[in-house]
Write a protein that holds these residues in place. Structure first.
Motif, short mmCIF file in Angstrom:
data_model
loop_
_atom_site.label_atom_id
_atom_site.label_comp_id
_atom_site.label_asym_id
_atom_site.label_seq_id
_atom_site.Cartn_x
_atom_site.Cartn_y
_atom_site.Cartn_z
N ALA A 1 0.84 -1.20 0.00
CA ALA A 1 0.00 0.00 0.00
C ALA A 1 0.88 1.25 0.00
O ALA A 1 0.57 2.24 -0.66
CB ALA A 1 -0.93 0.01 1.21
N GLY A 2 1.98 1.20 0.74
CA GLY A 2 2.92 2.32 0.72
C GLY A 2 3.50 2.54 -0.67
O GLY A 2 3.65 3.68 -1.13
N TRP A 3 3.80 1.45 -1.36
CA TRP A 3 4.31 1.56 -2.72
C TRP A 3 3.22 2.08 -3.67
O TRP A 3 3.49 2.87 -4.57
CB TRP A 3 4.85 0.21 -3.19
CG TRP A 3 6.23 -0.05 -2.68
CD1 TRP A 3 6.57 -0.61 -1.47
CD2 TRP A 3 7.47 0.26 -3.34
NE1 TRP A 3 7.93 -0.66 -1.34
CE2 TRP A 3 8.51 -0.14 -2.47
CE3 TRP A 3 7.80 0.83 -4.56
CZ2 TRP A 3 9.86 0.02 -2.80
CZ3 TRP A 3 9.14 0.99 -4.89
CH2 TRP A 3 10.15 0.59 -4.02
N ALA A 4 1.98 1.63 -3.47
CA ALA A 4 0.87 2.10 -4.32
C ALA A 4 0.71 3.62 -4.20
O ALA A 4 0.50 4.32 -5.21
CB ALA A 4 -0.43 1.40 -3.94
N LEU A 5 0.82 4.14 -2.98
CA LEU A 5 0.74 5.59 -2.78
C LEU A 5 1.96 6.30 -3.36
O LEU A 5 1.87 7.44 -3.83
CB LEU A 5 0.60 5.90 -1.29
CG LEU A 5 -0.71 5.43 -0.64
CD1 LEU A 5 -0.65 5.58 0.87
CD2 LEU A 5 -1.92 6.18 -1.20
N THR A 6 3.10 5.62 -3.35
CA THR A 6 4.32 6.19 -3.94
C THR A 6 4.18 6.29 -5.46
O THR A 6 4.62 7.27 -6.07
CB THR A 6 5.54 5.35 -3.55
OG1 THR A 6 5.65 5.33 -2.11
CG2 THR A 6 6.82 5.92 -4.14
N ILE A 7 3.56 5.29 -6.07
CA ILE A 7 3.30 5.32 -7.52
C ILE A 7 2.50 6.57 -7.88
O ILE A 7 2.78 7.26 -8.87
CB ILE A 7 2.56 4.04 -7.97
CG1 ILE A 7 3.46 2.81 -7.81
CG2 ILE A 7 2.08 4.16 -9.43
CD1 ILE A 7 2.70 1.50 -7.78
N GLU A 8 1.51 6.88 -7.07
CA GLU A 8 0.69 8.08 -7.27
C GLU A 8 1.56 9.34 -7.22
O GLU A 8 1.41 10.24 -8.04
CB GLU A 8 -0.39 8.12 -6.17
CG GLU A 8 -1.30 9.32 -6.23
CD GLU A 8 -2.55 9.06 -7.05
OE1 GLU A 8 -3.48 9.88 -6.95
OE2 GLU A 8 -2.61 8.07 -7.80
N ARG A 9 2.48 9.39 -6.26
CA ARG A 9 3.40 10.53 -6.16
C ARG A 9 4.31 10.60 -7.38
O ARG A 9 4.56 11.68 -7.91
CB ARG A 9 4.26 10.42 -4.89
CG ARG A 9 3.58 10.76 -3.57
CD ARG A 9 3.55 12.25 -3.25
NE ARG A 9 4.78 12.97 -3.52
CZ ARG A 9 5.75 13.18 -2.63
NH1 ARG A 9 5.65 12.72 -1.40
NH2 ARG A 9 6.82 13.89 -2.97
N VAL A 10 4.85 9.46 -7.80
CA VAL A 10 5.75 9.43 -8.97
C VAL A 10 5.06 10.03 -10.18
O VAL A 10 5.64 10.81 -10.94
CB VAL A 10 6.20 7.98 -9.27
CG1 VAL A 10 6.87 7.88 -10.64
CG2 VAL A 10 7.14 7.46 -8.19
N ALA A 11 3.78 9.68 -10.34
CA ALA A 11 3.04 10.12 -11.52
C ALA A 11 2.55 11.56 -11.42
O ALA A 11 2.55 12.29 -12.40
CB ALA A 11 1.85 9.18 -11.76
N LYS A 12 2.12 11.98 -10.23
CA LYS A 12 1.42 13.26 -10.11
C LYS A 12 2.15 14.33 -9.31
O LYS A 12 1.92 15.53 -9.51
CB LYS A 12 0.03 13.02 -9.49
CG LYS A 12 -0.88 12.16 -10.35
CD LYS A 12 -2.25 12.01 -9.74
CE LYS A 12 -3.16 11.17 -10.65
NZ LYS A 12 -4.47 10.93 -10.02
N LYS A 13 3.00 13.93 -8.39
CA LYS A 13 3.65 14.92 -7.52
C LYS A 13 5.03 14.41 -7.10
O LYS A 13 5.26 14.13 -5.92
CB LYS A 13 2.76 15.17 -6.29
CG LYS A 13 3.12 16.44 -5.54
CD LYS A 13 2.19 16.61 -4.33
CE LYS A 13 2.61 17.81 -3.49
NZ LYS A 13 1.80 17.91 -2.26
N PRO A 14 5.95 14.29 -8.07
CA PRO A 14 7.24 13.67 -7.77
C PRO A 14 8.20 14.56 -6.98
O PRO A 14 9.22 14.07 -6.49
CB PRO A 14 7.82 13.38 -9.16
CG PRO A 14 7.19 14.41 -10.05
CD PRO A 14 5.80 14.64 -9.50
N GLU A 15 7.86 15.85 -6.83
CA GLU A 15 8.75 16.75 -6.10
C GLU A 15 9.01 16.21 -4.69
O GLU A 15 8.08 15.88 -3.96
CB GLU A 15 8.13 18.16 -5.99
CG GLU A 15 7.88 18.85 -7.31
CD GLU A 15 6.66 18.32 -8.05
OE1 GLU A 15 6.62 18.50 -9.29
OE2 GLU A 15 5.77 17.75 -7.40
#
Length: 224
Positions: free
Chosen positions: A128-142
């Protein structure tokens, strides 16, 4: 029916939709519900947002009821600790995925939970932590250490349990798709590890093997 609560009425409706054939297919993927998800979404559309009912449905522990709960709840109404407890209790893949995607991602504690779950010793929680990280990678990588994420994938993905491995692989592909400066390394890691290389992929669908996935998505971006 006199004295029947709304929760009981909804549970009875879900029970009527139970289809043994759907359950049989779902059980192959580790799920334990037999309700057509289109019909379940129709119930959610009719019920609209009902936070109290969602809580009662979740408490039943029934997977179909929990899926419905993720659709009719108010994601921002949950505390961090409530979501943490719910995630740790959501053991079947579909309930886990819907909770993360439809509830946690919309909650104000999502980033805090992402960091907490990412390094959790329980691989299902970590996924689940990785799934939320994927979201950050795609939309808010800063602020994300993309090179560091690739280091972790390179070191741990090959031997990770299936659900954690799947999430790590998705993150690898997402970095390669969205961040050109890391693309060559992401493809190289995928090639060397070979994770999901032989995954059966239906005609017309993109392989989850990261090098193929990255190349296809980048091609589509340029074609568009």
């Amino acid at each position: 029916m006199a004295g029947t609560t709304l929760t009981e009425t909804v549970l009875a409706e879900l029970a009527e939709l139970e289809d043994p054939k759907i359950r049989e297919v779902n059980e192959k993927h580790g799920d334990d519900h037999g309700v057509n998800l289109g019909k379940l979404r129709a119930i959610a559309k009719r019920l609209k947002t009902q936070q109290e009912l969602a809580g009662q449905l979740w408490e039943t522990g029934d997977s179909a009821a929990r899926l419905l709960a993720t659709l009719i709840c108010r994601p921002k109404a949950f505390t961090r600790d409530e979501l943490d407890a719910m995630l740790r209790d959501a053991r079947t893949p579909k309930v886990h995925d819907w909770l993360v995607n439809y509830v946690v991602k919309k909650n104000q504690h999502a980033e805090e939970l992402r960091r907490a779950w990412f390094a959790d010793p329980d691989p299902v929680v970590a996924s689940a932590g990785w799934a939320l990280t994927i979201e950050r990678v795609a939309k808010k990588p800063e602020g994300l250490d993309l090179a560091g994420l690739l280091d972790t994938v390179e070191a741990e993905m090959k031997d990770a349990p299936p659900r954690l491995q799947w999430a790590m692989n998705h993150c690898l592909a997402q970095i390669g798709i969205d961040h050109a400066e890391h693309r060559a390394r992401a493809i190289d890691i995928g090639e060397r590890l070979g994770v999901l290389k032989d995954y059966p992929t239906p005609p017309g669908c993109t392989s989850p093997f990261a090098p193929v996935w990255i190349s296809e998505m980048v091609r589509r971006q340029h074609a568009g």
